[in-house]
Design an enzyme around this catalytic site. Structure first.
Site, PDB file in Angstrom:
ATOM      1  N   LYS A   9     -41.838 -35.233   3.134  1.00 45.09           N
ATOM      2  CA  LYS A   9     -41.011 -36.000   4.065  1.00 45.09           C
ATOM      3  C   LYS A   9     -41.722 -37.268   4.497  1.00 45.09           C
ATOM      4  CE  LYS A   9     -42.134 -33.849   8.528  1.00 45.09           C
ATOM      5  NZ  LYS A   9     -41.541 -33.269   9.736  1.00 45.09           N
ATOM      6  N   SER A  25     -26.438 -44.241  -1.169  1.00 43.30           N
ATOM      7  CA  SER A  25     -27.830 -43.829  -1.333  1.00 43.30           C
ATOM      8  C   SER A  25     -28.704 -44.325  -0.191  1.00 43.30           C
ATOM      9  CB  SER A  25     -28.417 -44.358  -2.643  1.00 43.30           C
ATOM     10  OG  SER A  25     -28.501 -45.764  -2.579  1.00 43.30           O
ATOM     11  N   TYR A  58     -29.198 -39.714  -2.205  1.00 41.62           N
ATOM     12  CA  TYR A  58     -30.271 -39.797  -3.197  1.00 41.62           C
ATOM     13  C   TYR A  58     -31.051 -41.092  -2.987  1.00 41.62           C
ATOM     14  CZ  TYR A  58     -27.037 -42.946  -5.536  1.00 41.62           C
ATOM     15  OH  TYR A  58     -26.192 -43.987  -5.822  1.00 41.62           O
TER      16      TYR A  58
END
Length: 116
Positions: A9, A25, A58
């Site tokens: 992360k 995205s 994504y």
């Protein structure tokens, strides 16, 4: 048995852009992607600290060391420039391997989205 666990992360990045007129995205600085072990096209979850929104999308590779963190397409409605977000990726892993797996966690310099 496979379980889904935190892979990596980017913690508390600052949203620098929100581009509604794009296919969709999250564009992310290539240096941050690399440091977190993330790749272009990878599915990520974005958690907006300011408003509580959680979305999945994504990654698109942004210019290295630019500090770019840009929500694109419909996701742009889920955050405003200056919002603090957490970008999370997960992986499927064997249960036993998951017990010792260490995720990569990146903490950008506050307010800059640059690596420390």
């Amino acid at each position: 048995m496979l379980i889904e666990v935190l892979k990596s992360k980017v913690h508390r990045a600052v949203l620098t852009e929100a581009n509604l007129n794009y296919v969709g995205s999250l564009t992310l600085d290539e240096a941050l992607m690399e440091a977190a072990g993330m790749i272009e096209g990878e599915k990520v979850q974005i958690v907006n600290v300011n408003n509580g929104e959680r979305i999945e999308t994504y990654l698109i590779k942004g210019k290295r060391n630019s500090g770019t963190v840009c929500l694109n397409g419909p996701a742009a409605r889920r955050g405003a420039v200056g919002d603090i977000i957490i970008i999370i990726s997960y992986a499927l892993m064997d249960f036993e391997a998951a017990k010792t797996f260490q995720p990569k966690v990146v903490f950008p310099k506050e307010g800059t989205n640059k690596l420390p």
